[in-house]
Design a protein around this motif. Structure first.
Motif, short mmCIF file in Angstrom:
data_model
loop_
_atom_site.label_atom_id
_atom_site.label_comp_id
_atom_site.label_asym_id
_atom_site.label_seq_id
_atom_site.Cartn_x
_atom_site.Cartn_y
_atom_site.Cartn_z
N PRO A 294 0.78 -1.17 -0.07
CA PRO A 294 -0.06 -0.08 0.03
C PRO A 294 0.84 1.17 0.02
O PRO A 294 0.65 2.27 -0.46
N THR A 295 1.99 1.22 0.82
CA THR A 295 2.64 2.43 0.91
C THR A 295 4.20 2.44 0.19
O THR A 295 4.92 3.48 0.15
N ARG A 296 4.66 1.03 0.11
CA ARG A 296 6.11 0.89 -0.36
C ARG A 296 6.07 -0.38 -0.89
O ARG A 296 5.34 -1.31 -0.81
N GLY A 297 7.39 -0.94 -1.50
CA GLY A 297 7.62 -2.27 -1.93
C GLY A 297 7.92 -3.07 -0.90
O GLY A 297 8.46 -2.55 0.16
N HIS A 298 7.40 -4.43 -0.89
CA HIS A 298 7.71 -5.49 -0.13
C HIS A 298 8.75 -6.52 -0.58
O HIS A 298 8.39 -6.75 -1.83
N GLY A 299 9.54 -7.26 0.11
CA GLY A 299 10.40 -8.42 -0.49
C GLY A 299 11.49 -7.84 -0.76
O GLY A 299 11.79 -7.17 -1.95
N HIS A 300 12.57 -8.34 0.03
CA HIS A 300 14.12 -7.81 -0.05
C HIS A 300 14.70 -9.15 -0.86
O HIS A 300 14.29 -9.99 -1.17
N ARG B 10 9.45 -1.45 -8.96
CA ARG B 10 8.35 -1.08 -8.43
C ARG B 10 7.61 -0.08 -9.71
O ARG B 10 8.46 0.62 -10.56
N PRO B 11 6.22 -0.09 -9.88
CA PRO B 11 5.70 0.74 -10.97
C PRO B 11 6.05 1.95 -10.89
O PRO B 11 6.12 2.77 -9.73
N GLY B 12 6.43 2.61 -12.11
CA GLY B 12 6.85 4.15 -11.90
C GLY B 12 8.19 4.23 -11.44
O GLY B 12 8.64 5.58 -11.64
N GLU B 13 9.05 3.40 -11.04
CA GLU B 13 10.25 3.60 -10.60
C GLU B 13 11.41 3.11 -11.29
O GLU B 13 12.64 2.90 -10.98
N SER B 14 11.25 2.49 -12.66
CA SER B 14 12.24 1.94 -13.34
C SER B 14 13.50 2.72 -13.60
O SER B 14 14.56 2.29 -13.63
N SER B 15 13.35 4.02 -13.51
CA SER B 15 14.28 4.97 -13.98
C SER B 15 15.40 5.02 -12.77
O SER B 15 16.70 5.39 -13.30
#
Length: 282
Positions: A113-119, A171-176
C-alpha cells in the motif's frame, strides 16, 4: 514444480552437496499452492546447494511465496539464480555460520500500500558470523541487502565483494531510478561485528538510496567496519555508535549523518563519477 524442503544433516568432514549436473539447468518452480512463507526451505546442517534457479512462474505477484528460506547451520547457497518470488533469500538467525555466495538475485517482491515489499536478502544473526559474498543484486520491490530486526539480533556479518544496483526499480513508475535501499544494516536492536569489504554499488543520481548504517535514532550500536567499498548514491548513518572503521572507500553522492572530516582515509564526492570503473572479482 512444487515446494521443497531439506532437513538433511551432514558433518564438517562429510558435507552433503546438491548441485546441477555440469551443463544442465535445474529450475525449482514454486508455482503451486502452499504456505506463502515457504518456497524452498533449507534446514538441517552442513548441506550445500549449487547452481539452481529458484523462481515462481505465475504472473500474480500476490500469490508468490518466498524464494529461499535458510534456517540450517553451516549451510551454503552457491552460484544460484533467485528471481520473481516474494522475497529472494530469507537468511535467519538459526543459520549459524552459514553462507550465501555467488548468487544472482533480481526482480523479487510485490508492491504494498505504501512501499515495496520483499527484499533480495533479508537477514538476522546472533551467534557466529554469516557470510554474504560475491552476490549480484538488482531491481526488485524492496531493499537489496536488508540486515534488520525489531526484537531479534543483527550481530556478526561479513558482507564482501557484492554488487547491487537500482534496488527497488521493479516498482511501478520507479524503473528509471529505484527508491529502495541498496544495503541497510540497522534496526531497533544494536548492530555489532559487521564488516562491509570490497562491495560495489551504483545509483543513477546522488540522491539514490544506497547505504544506511543504523536505524532507530536512540539505538546504541557497537561496531561496524567499511573497507575498500565503492558506493554511488546516498549514504547515511543513524543512531549512536561505539566505533566505526572507514578506510579506502569511495563515496559518490549525498551524505547524511556522516562527516567526511572524521574519516580522512576515504574519497568523498557529492556528484556522480565521470570515469568508468572496471573491476575483476575472483
Amino acid at each position: 514444480t512444487g515446494r521443497f524442503k531439506s532437513e538433511l544433516d551432514g558433518t564438517a568432514e562429510a558435507k552433503i552437496v546438491f548441485a546441477a549436473e555440469p551443463g544442465a539447468r535445474v529450475t525449482l518452480d514454486l508455482n503451486v499452492p502452499g504456505d506463502p512463507d515457504k518456497g524452498f526451505v533449507i534446514e538441517g546442517s552442513w548441506t550445500e546447494f549449487h547452481g539452481l534457479e529458484i523462481t515462481h512462474s505465475g504472473t500474480d505477484r500476490e500469490e508468490k511465496p518466498g524464494g529461499v528460506e535458510i534456517f540450517g547451520a553451516n549451510t551454503r547457497l552457491v552460484n544460484s539464480v533467485i528471481h520473481d518470488t516474494l522475497q529472494g533469500i530469507g537468511f535467519w538467525s538459526t543459520a549459524v555460520d552459514a553462507t550465501v555466495y555467488g548468487n544472482v538475485i533480481y526482480n523479487n517482491g510485490v508492491e504494498g500500500p505504501t512501499r515495496g515489499h520483499g527484499h533480495a536478502i533479508y537477514t538476522q544473526n546472533a551467534q557466529g558470523t554469516k557470510h554474504i559474498a560475491n552476490n549480484i543484486i538488482f531491481f526488485g520491490f524492496g531493499y537489496g541487502i536488508h540486515v534488520y530486526t525489531e526484537t531479534g539480533s543483527i550481530q556478526g556479518f561479513d558482507i564482501s565483494r557484492n554488487v547491487w544496483f537500482r534496488t527497488g526499480a521493479s516498482r511501478p513508475g520507479e524503473s528509471s531510478v529505484g527508491t529502495s535501499e541498496g544495503c541497510l544494516v540497522g534496526g531497533l536492536q544494536p548492530v555489532d561485528r559487521v564488516r562491509l569489504i570490497g562491495n560495489h554499488s551504483w545509483g543513477p543520481e546522488p540522491s539514490a538510496r544506497n547505504l544506511t548504517l543504523g536505524w532507530g535514532g536512540e539505538v546504541q550500536n557497537r561496531t561496524v567496519t567499511l573497507i575498500d567499498n565503492y558506493f554511488i548514491g546516498r549514504a547515511g548513518a543513524q543512531g549512536l555508535w561505539e566505533s566505526g572503521t572507514f578506510e579506502g572507500n569511495v563515496f559518490h553522492g549525498e551524505l547524511s549523518g556522516i562527516d567526511p572530516n572524521d574519516y580522512p582515509d576515504n574519497t568523498w564526492s557529492s556528484s556522480l563519477p565521470t570515469d568508468e570503473r572496471v573491476v575483476l572479482q575472483r
